[in-house]
Write an enzyme that holds these catalytic residues in place. Structure first.
Site, short mmCIF file in Angstrom:
data_model
loop_
_atom_site.label_atom_id
_atom_site.label_comp_id
_atom_site.label_asym_id
_atom_site.label_seq_id
_atom_site.Cartn_x
_atom_site.Cartn_y
_atom_site.Cartn_z
N LYS A 30 -3.79 -0.06 -8.61
CA LYS A 30 -3.76 -1.52 -8.81
C LYS A 30 -4.42 -1.92 -10.12
CE LYS A 30 -2.14 -3.95 -6.67
NZ LYS A 30 -0.73 -4.30 -6.99
N GLY A 81 0.86 -1.19 0.00
CA GLY A 81 0.00 0.00 0.00
C GLY A 81 0.90 1.23 0.00
N ALA A 82 0.61 2.16 -0.92
CA ALA A 82 1.53 3.27 -1.16
C ALA A 82 1.90 4.08 0.10
CB ALA A 82 0.95 4.17 -2.24
N ASP A 118 -1.50 4.88 -6.30
CA ASP A 118 -0.10 4.62 -5.97
C ASP A 118 0.80 5.74 -6.47
OD1 ASP A 118 0.17 1.68 -4.82
OD2 ASP A 118 -1.47 1.76 -6.24
O1 MRU Z 1 0.52 -3.87 -4.68
P1 MRU Z 1 -0.06 -3.16 -3.50
O2 MRU Z 1 -0.96 -4.00 -2.66
O3 MRU Z 1 0.97 -2.40 -2.70
O4 MRU Z 1 -0.98 -2.11 -4.23
C1 MRU Z 1 -1.22 -0.89 -3.76
C2 MRU Z 1 -2.60 -0.76 -3.38
O5 MRU Z 1 -2.99 -1.20 -2.34
C3 MRU Z 1 -3.55 -0.09 -4.24
O6 MRU Z 1 -3.19 0.11 -5.52
C4 MRU Z 1 -4.16 1.07 -3.53
O7 MRU Z 1 -5.32 1.41 -4.15
C5 MRU Z 1 -3.26 2.27 -3.39
S1 MRU Z 1 -2.50 2.34 -1.85
C6 MRU Z 1 -3.65 3.12 -0.81
#
Ligand code: MRU
Length: 366
Positions: free
Chosen positions: A260, A55-56, A249
């Site tokens: 994602k 998660g970013a 992200d």
């Molecule tokens: O690959 P991840 O699980 O790190 O992906 C990031 C995410 O959880 C999502 O893309 C999310 O919508 C952005 S982070 C709040």
């Protein structure tokens, strides 16, 4: 947020030993709740790369604490500033797409004075990591406040009937230290008594929706239903979705959003069905150096095994099973870009702005 009766964040400084950073191992949820201790820069690198934390916003905060651990590792033989620059480069290489990591590493490096001693650097980088962590929590809380009116308005239009919100991946408190980005307005609206229900995309291949978002919403008592990634379009056509709310992200200077993989398809379906599609994000997820998101944002390509196999729980154990013929060629792009024209608005800690150059710029003028 709560897990059972206990209040948790997704990352914290160990209360008994401040040389240790604790995280919840997200690879095991919802089947096991295990706390990991990160004690070296390498531990942080692998926790990010192997997605024990993800998660970013959380990746950014972990990077900031990683720099503090790097300061603790400064030896008599190394030049402190060089050592920290190398550590930042190393941490930055753990995952490419979320900009929060480089944002936080840069914030730490900015503090490094050329003649600072190890002791000074340890103190500065710890304090700054704690501040970055606290600020990210506060930003998510404010994203909740900014986004609440969107849900309230739909609730009013529907004469207080249930508001149906579709979300993708996990942009919840696990991804963000606390509250979440996309989930912050959802939790707030739910706590204020607005009737709502969340459609949770399972989010193949790692199933962050099925494993993490469903877990979070369940712990908080928010009504939700898990769906396959491809069901959203059908639900939208049938009038069963009032709002799509996702995270980000990396969002470029023109308002295009990397999130994602699969987010783009949800945005297309929302547009075709006249359903508002909002992106919730802290300003730390904005990368103003990006002009052409499609060409300039590096999309992470992950291990083919995430696609060829899936993980689940069987008789008390987490097991992996293969889904396709052994020799099948696999592609595994982790993210996609949703162009700004498909985004109804960006919900930030500073309010809602248009997904456009002007909207983004307005977030950075005091
Ligand atoms: O690959 P991840 O699980 O790190 O992906 C990031 C995410 O959880 C999502 O893309 C999310 O919508 C952005 S982070 C709040």
């Amino acid at each position: 947020m709560k897990v059972g009766d206990k209040q948790y964040q997704s990352i914290w400084l160990n209360a008994d030993d401040n040389r240790i950073i604790n995280i919840i191992d997200q690879r095991l949820l919802p089947f096991e709740f295990k706390i990991l201790s990160l004690e070296t820069v390498e531990d942080v690198f692998y926790a990010i790369r192997d997605m024990a934390l993800r998660g970013a916003p959380l990746i950014g905060v972990a990077g900031a604490f990683g720099m503090y651990l790097a300061a603790l590792e400064i030896s008599n033989r190394s030049n402190p500033a060089d050592h920290l620059r190398n550590a930042a480069r190393y941490l930055s290489s753990s995952r490419p797409t979320a900009v929060n990591l480089d944002w936080a590493l840069k914030k730490q490096l900015e503090l490094v004075g050329r003649d600072d001693s190890k002791e000074i650097l340890v103190k500065k980088l710890l304090e700054n990591a704690r501040n970055i962590c606290a600020e990210e929590i506060e930003k998510c809380r404010l994203i909740g406040e900014s986004g609440l009116p969107v849900i309230e308005k739909i609730s009013r239009q529907k004469k207080e009937e249930t508001v149906n919100i579709l979300t993708h991946c996990n942009a919840g408190w696990l991804a963000c230290v606390d509250y979440g980005t996309a989930t912050a307005p959802i939790y707030l609206a739910h706590d204020r008594g607005i009737k709502l229900h969340v459609w949770v995309d399972e989010t193949r291949p790692r199933n962050q929706g099925a494993r993490l978002t469903a877990y979070e919403l369940g712990e908080h008592g928010v009504p939700h239903t898990l769906i396959t990634d491809n069901a959203g379009g059908y639900l939208m056509k049938k009038g069963m979705v009032d709002l799509v709310l996702v995270g980000s992200d990396r969002t470029g200077s023109q308002g295009d959003v990397a999130n994602k993989t699969g987010t783009y398809l949800k945005a297309l379906a929302a547009k075709d069905n006249n359903i508002p599609f909002y992106v919730a994000l802290p300003t730390s997820s904005i990368d103003r150096s990006i002009i052409n998101a499609e060409d300039e944002i590096e999309i992470e390509e992950r291990d083919p095994e995430e696609v060829s196999h899936t993980e689940g729980y069987l008789e008390g154990e987490i097991v992996k099973v293969r889904l396709c013929p052994e020799q099948t060629k696999i592609s595994n792009f982790g993210f996609d870009i949703t162009p700004a024209h498909l985004v109804s608005g960006l919900i930030s800690e500073k309010g809602i702005v248009k997904a456009s150059k002007e909207g983004i710029n307005s977030l950075f003028t005091e």
